[in-house]
Design an enzyme around this catalytic site. Structure first.
Site, PDB file in Angstrom:
ATOM      1  CB  CYS A   4      -0.862  -0.080   1.106  1.00  0.00           C
ATOM      2  SG  CYS A   4      -2.224   1.182   0.902  1.00  0.00           S
ATOM      3  CG  HIS A  28      -4.067  -3.149   3.630  1.00  0.00           C
ATOM      4  ND1 HIS A  28      -2.779  -2.674   4.052  1.00  0.00           N
ATOM      5  CD2 HIS A  28      -4.705  -2.249   2.983  1.00  0.00           C
ATOM      6  CE1 HIS A  28      -2.638  -1.630   3.653  1.00  0.00           C
ATOM      7  NE2 HIS A  28      -3.736  -1.197   3.003  1.00  0.00           N
TER       8      HIS A  28
END
Lengths: 251, 453
Positions: free
Chosen positions: A90, A191
């Site tokens: 991310c 995630h």
């Protein structure tokens, strides 16, 4: 000597539970009799030498701070150049690229481990379950990747990288691909944490870092979780397709 | 305040609020607090300000402890100010506030739980006497969650509220940053169990250095540091301004509830209620909206606890951790919980090592994997009632088997779908309760399936 797994700047890049990636790696090494230690490396100190580096997601301000510290420090770039595996998730994925956007969209200089450029996406943030089929040669044979994405960037891949995967459900890089791989540097928007949901990817990284052939583990619980998440993401994709068709009829 | 003193439009809005709520309850559409408030605000957007006029108003906000502190404060001021208008069901947005005020006796004091995001608007429109600022930390990862932004919005609101007392947690740098500009701050040493969101200095973006516990204190090189507390807990006592000590006896368990009570006592003080009276009244509270309630689930006794985010989990793990008994942990990831349960990896579940954990709820598979890597003995049982039953059986077996918590029990009977009918093999209903911790909707699911409250 024990395998050193470094979680980079958890206080800056630790918003989405990505610190779990380090724990997954260390346990999967130890369960196979490989001595491993977890080093949580704070941003106000020099990054320690490691055999595998993990970067996680974070908010805009901390992301900028992390990028500046990593460029000043130099350890991560040198390690990656020497073939040390890096997993960047991310915001971490964005900062190991060439450039990434500030909160106001202005481009900021990244660490440059991956030939990718991230810009602010025009649409609302990409938030939700994501499924992606691995593409990169280096990861051939990996099963479908599952995770949860939450970002507002579109990442363009340069010629120096391969896409990590092809998006089946979700957004990823924004062009139908997800993540990027160059050598032993892996960037992804997933995630979950990504290695808890995709133990096969954890084992690829561990294999690179340890040079050892890894015995299989009993991943029954991970398999149960994966099955559930794959089904949920596919349901979500069908629901989204249905909503789009309804929208089309109304127009 | 008399309802007739309201402007005609507000009066109409009150009638609409009550009517719609009654209808909503009648149709079984909910607890009847939100729909009416919506309708009332549609009729008169200024309704809250009109309803609050002439009342003593206290607002309670923060990431954790809102509902409990609101209840404690409402009870604390009851003697001095009479029964307070309060949103006890946790409807903590303006619709819920409208309902709480529109259905309370005219002029009654108001003690309102407020969602963190609505603080600026309510401070401006209600000019409250007191705002209680508990803490700020990450919650619901899939939503925009910049805790720093929330703190600076609070700060701007308090700077424009000269007659509001800010009862603020001196141990939380983000809260201290917000309340620093308040005209009348009251600082409470209310603890900070989760530092990960507070290490960045809100004043200069530098790094906050924390003293090692048990010492309190934090500071940044820019000079921003922990304000000297006016209220704190010392041993068994609540210490208030001037060194006054009051023995703090609560039925609610846990260090964090003592700290919630300290915040409530400070707020009660700002409303003119002496600390000893506030403390005595707060001691009568045994449960708050099901939290810590002793219930019967599937024939087994259980103590229900709620933890919504990493900071809350750290507190509850501290509370349940001295022990060897089985624990049930329930995790969902619906909209109200946040759709991304990655935060499970921020919670130190390693502390449960040595205990048997039954993972339950819609996301029990995520929890099972987390517990695997925490090296905690566990089993995933998706149905919460079956999960409590399994834990109760293990508890009973542990007790009977001369303290061997892992005594062999045939657990196959409780896996999967709930077993119908009476308790077949669980612990007796009068046995020690099983500790059950759930996140938001997992907790409420269990509460709704529990009997014997």
């Amino acid at each position: 000597m024990s395998l050193r797994v470094v979680v980079v700047y958890p206080e800056l890049l630790g918003t989405y539970g990505d610190g779990g990636n380090g724990r997954v790696l260390v346990h999967r090494a130890r369960w196979r009799g490989i001595d491993a230690e977890l080093l949580e490396a704070p941003a106000d100190r020099r990054l320690p030498a490691g055999d595998l580096y993990c970067l996680g997601g974070g908010e805009d301000g901390p992301q900028l701070q992390a990028a500046e510290s990593l460029r000043d420090d130099g350890t991560l770039a040198a390690a990656a150049a020497a073939g040390t595996p890096v997993l960047a998730v991310c915001a971490g994925y964005q900062i190991v690229g060439r450039s990434f956007p500030a909160a106001d969209g202005r481009p900021l200089e990244g660490v440059g481990l991956l030939d990718v450029t991230t810009v602010k996406a025009p649409a609302p943030r990409a938030v939700g379950e994501i499924l992606a089929e691995p593409l990169a040669q280096a990861l051939a044979g990996l099963p479908t990747l599952t995770g949860f994405e939450n970002h507002g960037g579109h990442t363009r891949l340069g010629p120096g990288v391969d896409p990590l995967a092809r998006v089946v459900a979700g957004v990823g890089n924004g062009d139908g691909t997800e993540g990027a791989v160059a050598g032993r540097v892996v960037g992804t928007y997933l995630h979950g944490p990504v290695l808890a949901r995709n133990p096969a990817l954890a084992d690829v990284l561990l294999g690179w870092a340890s040079g050892a052939a890894l015995a299989p583990l009993d991943d029954t619980e991970e398999e149960a979780l994966r099955e559930e998440r794959l089904a949920a993401a596919r349901r979500g994709r069908r629901a989204a397709a249905f909503r789009r068709r309804v929208e089309a009829w109304r127009r | 305040m008399n309802a007739l003193a309201l402007p005609p439009r507000a009066r109409a809005a009150v009638l609409v609020t009550r009517g719609v709520n009654a209808l909503s309850r009648h149709l079984g559409m909910g607890s009847g607090t939100v729909a009416g408030g919506h309708a009332g605000l549609a009729v008169d957007p200024e309704l809250l300000a009109h309803l609050a006029a002439g009342r003593r108003v206290a607002l309670v906000t923060g990431t954790n402890g809102k509902t409990t502190t609101t209840r404690l404060l409402a009870v604390a001021v009851e003697g001095a100010l009479g029964p307070a208008a309060t949103n006890a069901t946790g409807s903590n947005m303006p619709q819920g506030h409208v309902t709480a005020l529109a259905t309370s006796p005219p002029g009654a004091a108001a003690v309102l739980e407020v969602d963190e995001g609505y603080v600026p608007g309510l401070v401006a429109s209600l000019t409250p006497d007191v705002v209680v600022l508990l803490n700020l930390s990450r919650d619901q990862l899939d939503r925009t969650n910049e805790v720093r932004m929330v703190a600076s919005r609070w700060r701007r609101a308090l700077a424009d509220a000269p007659r509001t007392v800010a009862v603020a947690n001196a141990d939380d740098p983000l809260v201290a940053w917000a309340a620093q500009v308040a005209a009348r701050p009251v600082w409470v040493a209310a603890g900070l169990s989760w530092r990960a969101d507070a290490v960045g200095c809100p004043a200069c973006e530098g790094r906050i250095a924390f003293a090692e516990p048990p010492a309190a204190g934090w500071s940044c090189t820019c000079g921003f540091s922990r304000p000297a507390p006016d209220v704190w807990i010392e041993g068994e006592d609540l210490v208030t301004a001037g060194g006054r000590r009051t023995r703090l006896r609560l039925q609610l368990p846990g260090r964090f509830n003592r700290l919630n009570a300290a915040m409530a006592a400070a707020a009660a003080g700002a409303l003119g209620v002496p600390a000893d009276e506030a403390v005595a009244r707060m001691g009568t509270v045994g449960e708050v909206a099901g939290r810590f309630a002793l219930v019967t689930v599937g024939g087994s006794r259980a103590r229900l606890m709620l933890a919504k985010n990493p900071a809350g989990w750290v507190e509850l793990l501290d509370l349940v951790c001295p022990g060897h008994d089985p624990v049930v942990v329930g995790i969902n990831a619906r909209a109200a919980d946040g759709r991304d349960p990655s935060w499970l990896w921020d919670v130190p579940f390693e502390r449960l090592a040595g205990r048997f954990v039954v993972a339950t709820g819609e996301r029990c598979r995520d929890l099972a994997v987390r517990l695997r890597y925490a090296e905690v003995d566990h089993r995933a049982v998706p149905d919460p009632v079956a999960a409590v039953r399994l834990a109760a059986m293990r508890l009973g077996a542990g007790r009977r088997g001369a303290g061997t918590a892992g005594a062999p029990v045939d657990v196959m009977a409780v896996d999967g779908a709930p077993v119908d009918g009476a308790p077949v093999d669980g612990a007796p209903v009068d046995g020690a309760p099983v500790d059950v911790i759930g996140n938001y909707t997992a907790f409420h699911d269990l509460l709704s399936r529990a009997a014997g409250r």
